[in-house]
Every structure is written in structure tokens, then in C-alpha cells.
Enzyme design. Structure first.
Site, PDB file in Angstrom:
ATOM      1  N   CYS A   9     -26.729  38.442 245.833  1.00  0.00           N
ATOM      2  CA  CYS A   9     -26.586  39.764 246.451  1.00  0.00           C
ATOM      3  C   CYS A   9     -25.152  40.234 246.194  1.00  0.00           C
ATOM      4  O   CYS A   9     -24.520  39.785 245.243  1.00  0.00           O
ATOM      5  CB  CYS A   9     -26.953  39.731 247.937  1.00  0.00           C
ATOM      6  SG  CYS A   9     -25.808  38.828 249.006  1.00  0.00           S
ATOM      7  N   ARG A  15     -27.805  38.742 252.508  1.00  0.00           N
ATOM      8  CA  ARG A  15     -29.133  38.605 251.907  1.00  0.00           C
ATOM      9  C   ARG A  15     -29.331  37.336 251.093  1.00  0.00           C
ATOM     10  O   ARG A  15     -30.340  36.638 251.262  1.00  0.00           O
ATOM     11  CB  ARG A  15     -29.430  39.829 251.029  1.00  0.00           C
ATOM     12  CG  ARG A  15     -29.555  41.104 251.831  1.00  0.00           C
ATOM     13  CD  ARG A  15     -29.645  42.319 250.952  1.00  0.00           C
ATOM     14  NE  ARG A  15     -28.332  42.617 250.372  1.00  0.00           N
ATOM     15  CZ  ARG A  15     -28.098  43.600 249.511  1.00  0.00           C
ATOM     16  NH1 ARG A  15     -29.095  44.358 249.095  1.00  0.00           N
ATOM     17  NH2 ARG A  15     -26.887  43.824 249.053  1.00  0.00           N
ATOM     18  N   ASP A 128     -29.414  46.160 252.145  1.00  0.00           N
ATOM     19  CA  ASP A 128     -28.275  45.419 252.683  1.00  0.00           C
ATOM     20  C   ASP A 128     -28.162  45.697 254.184  1.00  0.00           C
ATOM     21  O   ASP A 128     -27.949  46.837 254.587  1.00  0.00           O
ATOM     22  CB  ASP A 128     -27.000  45.861 251.970  1.00  0.00           C
ATOM     23  CG  ASP A 128     -25.806  44.988 252.290  1.00  0.00           C
ATOM     24  OD1 ASP A 128     -25.893  44.153 253.219  1.00  0.00           O
ATOM     25  OD2 ASP A 128     -24.776  45.137 251.610  1.00  0.00           O
TER      26      ASP A 128
END
Length: 164
Positions: A9, A15, A128
């Protein structure tokens, strides 16, 4: 021979560590822990050496997942030892494919949600959650869990194909 997966990520604190923790649990539950390794990294190094975001840790713990994590930045040299690089959104996918030294390495990069049949043809990004509240982290976990089932099936197929 170990099959190696790296989740990527932006900063490697929300994440990708979440995806790593969920996938590791799935791999262990499937009895493939001796054949599959999962790791994570970020496209940027802003948080290098830091633990996961406390909200990531809390949501994972509340759902029974363990996480021992230190953020790091993805390195081009890693492509040679990885079998699969799993991007959490389209921006990461593009950045990683540009970074790949060969076409073969670029082909190793896939979007996590491409393994979730419920979103076929839909938005494949995992948003996100960093700038939001706990709900965003819960939503992120739901998306990661849903895609991890298909990802595990694909990885199992690769691992079994190597053994044949």
C-alpha cells in the site's frame, strides 16, 4: 520451494499490514504455512521502522488476527525473490509495474480485490482508511477478508502446481 507474496500500500501502516495478517492466518488455517510466506511494504518510506497504525492493530485484534509489524518501503530488487506482489489500489499497481525491472516482474503485480469474485468488473481499490475513523478500518478488513479467500485459492493452485 517457498511461494512468496508481498502486499503493498502507500505507507505500509494500514492496508498492507492488514492484508498480510489476514492472509497469513488463512495460509496457516489451510496448512500451507510451510510453503507460503506473506510480507508487506509501502510504495513510500515515510513510516519506515514504525509499527502499524493503532487503528489497524485494534481492528485486527478485535477480529482475532495477530500482527507483528515494522513498516518498510518496497524495493525493486525484491521482485527477483517474490512470486506475487499484491497492490491494494490502482495507484500502487501502476507504481509497482513501473518499478518492475522486467515484463515478467510487472506481470507478478495484481490488485488484491481482483481475487474477490463479488467485485468482478467493479471498483478494485481498497480505500485508504488513514484519514477516517474506525469504520473505514472495519470496511478495509471486510474487503481484505473477502479477497483473501480467492487469493488463497490462487496461491494454493500455484503451490500445488510446483509440487506436481
Amino acid at each position: 520451494m517457498t511461494y512468496r507474496v508481498c502486499f503493498v500500500c502507500t505507507g505500509n501502516i494500514c492496508r498492507s499490514p492488514m492484508a498480510e495478517a489476514v492472509f497469513r492466518a488463512r495460509v496457516e488455517d489451510a496448512g500451507l504455512g510451510h510453503l507460503v510466506e506473506a510480507d508487506s511494504a509501502g510504495t513510500g518510506g515515510w513510516h519506515e521502522g514504525e509499527g502499524a497504525d493503532p487503528r489497524t492493530e485494534a481492528v485486527l485484534a478485535d477480529h482475532g488476527y495477530g500482527l507483528d509489524h515494522a513498516a518498510r518501503q518496497f524495493q525493486q530488487s525484491w521482485f527477483s525473490r517474490l512470486d506475487l506482489v499484491v497492490a491494494l489500489d490502482a495507484g500502487h499497481l501502476r507504481a509497482l509495474r513501473r518499478l518492475a525491472p522486467t515484463e515478467r516482474d510487472a506481470a507478478k503485480v495484481r490488485l488484491l480485490r481482483s481475487y474477490d469474485p463479488a467485485v468482478a468488473g467493479g471498483d478494485l481499490d481498497v480505500p485508504d482508511p488513514y484519514y477516517g475513523g474506525r469504520d473505514g478500518f472495519e470496511e478495509c478488513l471486510e474487503m481484505v477478508e473477502a479477497a483473501s479467500t480467492g487469493l488463497l485459492a490462487a496461491v494454493r493452485e500455484q503451490v500445488e502446481g510446483r509440487a506436481a
